[in-house]
Write a protein that holds these residues in place. Structure first.
Motif, PDB file in Angstrom:
ATOM      1  N   ARG A  39     -29.153  -7.448   5.211  1.00 46.86           N
ATOM      2  CA  ARG A  39     -29.710  -8.699   5.728  1.00 46.86           C
ATOM      3  C   ARG A  39     -31.202  -8.847   5.476  1.00 46.86           C
ATOM      4  N   VAL A  40     -31.869  -7.731   5.262  1.00 46.04           N
ATOM      5  CA  VAL A  40     -33.309  -7.811   5.013  1.00 46.04           C
ATOM      6  C   VAL A  40     -33.643  -7.428   3.564  1.00 46.04           C
ATOM      7  N   ALA A  41     -32.654  -7.399   2.706  1.00 47.00           N
ATOM      8  CA  ALA A  41     -32.894  -7.033   1.311  1.00 47.00           C
ATOM      9  C   ALA A  41     -33.777  -8.068   0.618  1.00 47.00           C
ATOM     10  N   VAL A  42     -34.769  -7.575  -0.119  1.00 37.81           N
ATOM     11  CA  VAL A  42     -35.575  -8.409  -1.000  1.00 37.81           C
ATOM     12  C   VAL A  42     -35.094  -8.120  -2.429  1.00 37.81           C
ATOM     13  N   VAL A  43     -34.715  -9.172  -3.147  1.00 40.38           N
ATOM     14  CA  VAL A  43     -34.108  -8.997  -4.472  1.00 40.38           C
ATOM     15  C   VAL A  43     -34.920  -9.754  -5.511  1.00 40.38           C
ATOM     16  N   VAL A  44     -35.210  -9.070  -6.617  1.00 39.62           N
ATOM     17  CA  VAL A  44     -35.888  -9.686  -7.756  1.00 39.62           C
ATOM     18  C   VAL A  44     -34.935  -9.636  -8.949  1.00 39.62           C
ATOM     19  N   GLY A  45     -34.599 -10.793  -9.501  1.00 44.96           N
ATOM     20  CA  GLY A  45     -33.794 -10.858 -10.712  1.00 44.96           C
ATOM     21  C   GLY A  45     -34.679 -11.217 -11.893  1.00 44.96           C
ATOM     22  N   ILE A  46     -34.528 -10.471 -12.978  1.00 36.17           N
ATOM     23  CA  ILE A  46     -35.373 -10.663 -14.160  1.00 36.17           C
ATOM     24  C   ILE A  46     -34.491 -10.818 -15.389  1.00 36.17           C
ATOM     25  N   ASP A  47     -34.784 -11.822 -16.207  1.00 35.62           N
ATOM     26  CA  ASP A  47     -34.036 -12.009 -17.451  1.00 35.62           C
ATOM     27  C   ASP A  47     -34.964 -12.610 -18.504  1.00 35.62           C
ATOM     28  N   ALA A  48     -34.741 -12.250 -19.767  1.00 35.18           N
ATOM     29  CA  ALA A  48     -35.580 -12.767 -20.858  1.00 35.18           C
ATOM     30  C   ALA A  48     -35.251 -14.208 -21.209  1.00 35.18           C
ATOM     31  N   SER A  49     -34.063 -14.671 -20.812  1.00 33.27           N
ATOM     32  CA  SER A  49     -33.624 -16.025 -21.142  1.00 33.27           C
ATOM     33  C   SER A  49     -34.027 -17.009 -20.046  1.00 33.27           C
ATOM     34  N   SER A  50     -34.831 -17.981 -20.384  1.00 37.01           N
ATOM     35  CA  SER A  50     -35.259 -18.974 -19.393  1.00 37.01           C
ATOM     36  C   SER A  50     -34.079 -19.814 -18.915  1.00 37.01           C
ATOM     37  N   ARG A  51     -33.097 -20.052 -19.784  1.00 37.92           N
ATOM     38  CA  ARG A  51     -31.939 -20.843 -19.366  1.00 37.92           C
ATOM     39  C   ARG A  51     -31.028 -20.061 -18.426  1.00 37.92           C
ATOM     40  N   VAL A  77     -34.156  -4.601  -7.737  1.00 36.93           N
ATOM     41  CA  VAL A  77     -34.490  -5.326  -8.958  1.00 36.93           C
ATOM     42  C   VAL A  77     -33.248  -5.337  -9.842  1.00 36.93           C
ATOM     43  N   ASP A  78     -32.811  -6.524 -10.224  1.00 37.98           N
ATOM     44  CA  ASP A  78     -31.669  -6.651 -11.129  1.00 37.98           C
ATOM     45  C   ASP A  78     -32.182  -7.072 -12.502  1.00 37.98           C
ATOM     46  N   LEU A  79     -32.125  -6.152 -13.462  1.00 36.81           N
ATOM     47  CA  LEU A  79     -32.603  -6.418 -14.815  1.00 36.81           C
ATOM     48  C   LEU A  79     -31.521  -7.106 -15.632  1.00 36.81           C
ATOM     49  N   ALA A  80     -31.949  -7.985 -16.552  1.00 33.68           N
ATOM     50  CA  ALA A  80     -31.003  -8.779 -17.343  1.00 33.68           C
ATOM     51  C   ALA A  80     -30.025  -9.463 -16.390  1.00 33.68           C
ATOM     52  N   CYS A  81     -30.588 -10.155 -15.402  1.00 35.22           N
ATOM     53  CA  CYS A  81     -29.787 -10.649 -14.275  1.00 35.22           C
ATOM     54  C   CYS A  81     -28.861 -11.798 -14.626  1.00 35.22           C
ATOM     55  N   GLY A  82     -29.044 -12.419 -15.803  1.00 28.61           N
ATOM     56  CA  GLY A  82     -28.166 -13.525 -16.169  1.00 28.61           C
ATOM     57  C   GLY A  82     -28.218 -14.639 -15.154  1.00 28.61           C
ATOM     58  N   THR A  83     -27.053 -15.096 -14.732  1.00 24.88           N
ATOM     59  CA  THR A  83     -26.999 -16.203 -13.781  1.00 24.88           C
ATOM     60  C   THR A  83     -27.005 -15.736 -12.324  1.00 24.88           C
ATOM     61  N   GLY A  84     -27.233 -14.438 -12.108  1.00 24.46           N
ATOM     62  CA  GLY A  84     -27.533 -13.978 -10.758  1.00 24.46           C
ATOM     63  C   GLY A  84     -26.414 -13.368  -9.947  1.00 24.46           C
ATOM     64  N   ASP A  85     -25.233 -13.151 -10.522  1.00 24.29           N
ATOM     65  CA  ASP A  85     -24.116 -12.697  -9.690  1.00 24.29           C
ATOM     66  C   ASP A  85     -24.392 -11.351  -9.022  1.00 24.29           C
ATOM     67  N   LEU A  86     -24.943 -10.391  -9.764  1.00 25.05           N
ATOM     68  CA  LEU A  86     -25.245  -9.094  -9.147  1.00 25.05           C
ATOM     69  C   LEU A  86     -26.394  -9.207  -8.150  1.00 25.05           C
ATOM     70  N   ALA A  87     -27.428  -9.956  -8.505  1.00 25.40           N
ATOM     71  CA  ALA A  87     -28.574 -10.108  -7.606  1.00 25.40           C
ATOM     72  C   ALA A  87     -28.133 -10.690  -6.270  1.00 25.40           C
ATOM     73  N   PHE A  88     -27.281 -11.704  -6.313  1.00 25.49           N
ATOM     74  CA  PHE A  88     -26.837 -12.340  -5.067  1.00 25.49           C
ATOM     75  C   PHE A  88     -25.927 -11.402  -4.269  1.00 25.49           C
ATOM     76  N   ALA A  89     -25.084 -10.639  -4.958  1.00 29.91           N
ATOM     77  CA  ALA A  89     -24.210  -9.699  -4.259  1.00 29.91           C
ATOM     78  C   ALA A  89     -25.034  -8.623  -3.556  1.00 29.91           C
ATOM     79  N   ILE A  90     -26.103  -8.165  -4.182  1.00 30.83           N
ATOM     80  CA  ILE A  90     -26.977  -7.174  -3.547  1.00 30.83           C
ATOM     81  C   ILE A  90     -27.677  -7.783  -2.338  1.00 30.83           C
ATOM     82  N   GLY A  91     -28.092  -9.046  -2.456  1.00 28.10           N
ATOM     83  CA  GLY A  91     -28.707  -9.730  -1.328  1.00 28.10           C
ATOM     84  C   GLY A  91     -27.795  -9.810  -0.127  1.00 28.10           C
ATOM     85  N   ARG A  92     -26.480  -9.878  -0.367  1.00 27.18           N
ATOM     86  CA  ARG A  92     -25.504  -9.930   0.725  1.00 27.18           C
ATOM     87  C   ARG A  92     -25.309  -8.578   1.392  1.00 27.18           C
ATOM     88  N   LEU A  93     -25.633  -7.491   0.676  1.00 24.03           N
ATOM     89  CA  LEU A  93     -25.383  -6.156   1.226  1.00 24.03           C
ATOM     90  C   LEU A  93     -26.233  -5.847   2.451  1.00 24.03           C
TER      91      LEU A  93
END
Length: 259
Positions: free
Chosen positions: A96-108, A78-94
């Motif tokens: 091959r079977v990783a499930v990643v949830v990115g959460i942010d308060a900003s809809s944009r 789970v990537d909190l305050a994920c912004g535009t996703g750079d950390l979430a996507f990097a974790i997904g690359r680590l």
């Protein structure tokens, strides 16, 4: 056109807000932080690179290294305050079977992350608008939680740490990167002064709203030192295993295990 009008309305509201009042009152802070991130979302990644003189990339690589050291092969992250996703996507690359949830308060921010998400990661990546102090996930469901510049912006970072502890499995890990309030007075004044002045200039040039980036300096003044954050982690149920300090303690990366 609708998104542009909404962004202009958010910018207008931010200009009228009393920054100090919103930072001082946890009940008001999110009313400033969420529209601020909505305004800066289109240029947020460029800002972090420019403002940190390119160091942000290296800091986040260090976060990913820490995640790689402790993450299981079948990873739920789970990537909190994920912004535009750079950390979430990097974790997904680590993994091959990783499930990643990115959460942010900003809809944009979430909209930008959805647009940027690589095709091969989409089936196992969820990007959600949400509150890090009330995470809409089951207890003990995550192996790893990350947060880049997240807890400093929470209305109550201790409540958000407790919520992160709830979502993590026992033995799971949290890895965070943030600005902290240096205990040395002279360095604190220099750091927060730079953040406020340089942020005002970039905020005016890019958005015609100086406060959207000038916010950084006061937000650090209203936050805690990296030493206090370590103590807060311990009180929330974590065992701090590693702290890597940058900029003389103005930046730190924490890795802690859920007890």
């Amino acid at each position: 056109m609708g998104a542009d009008r909404s962004a202009r309305a958010d910018a207008q509201r931010l200009r009228a807000m009393d920054l100090e009042a919103h930072l001082s009152d946890p009940a008001l802070r999110q009313q400033f932080v969420t529209p601020m991130f909505d305004v800066i979302a289109p240029r947020y990644d460029a800002f972090t690179r420019v403002f940190s003189f390119g160091m942000d990339r290296g800091w986040k690589r260090r976060m990913i290294t820490e995640v790689d050291r402790v993450a299981p092969q079948r990873l739920v992250a789970v990537d909190l305050a994920c912004g535009t996703g750079d950390l979430a996507f990097a974790i997904g690359r680590l993994r091959r079977v990783a499930v990643v949830v990115g959460i942010d308060a900003s809809s944009r921010m979430i909209a930008a992350a959805v647009e940027r998400c690589p095709e091969d990661l989409r089936p196992r990546t969820s990007l959600l608008v949400g509150d890090m102090s009330n995470i809409d996930l089951p207890s003990r469901s995550a192996d790893v939680i990350t947060a880049g510049y997240g807890f400093r912006n929470a209305p109550d970072h201790r409540a958000s740490l407790a919520e992160a502890a709830r979502v993590l499995k026992p033995g799971g890990y949290i890895v965070t990167l943030d600005f902290y309030r240096p205990e040395n007075l002279l360095w604190r004044r220099l750091l927060t002064g730079y953040l406020a002045v340089a942020g005002s200039v970039i905020g005016w040039l890019w958005h015609r709203v100086p406060v959207v980036y000038a916010y950084l300096g006061p937000s650090v003044e209203h936050f805690v030192s990296w030493q206090q954050f370590s103590r807060d982690l311990e009180e929330a149920g974590f065992a701090v295993e590693r702290v890597e300090r940058k900029l003389f303690g103005g930046i730190a990366i924490h890795r802690a295990r859920r007890r």
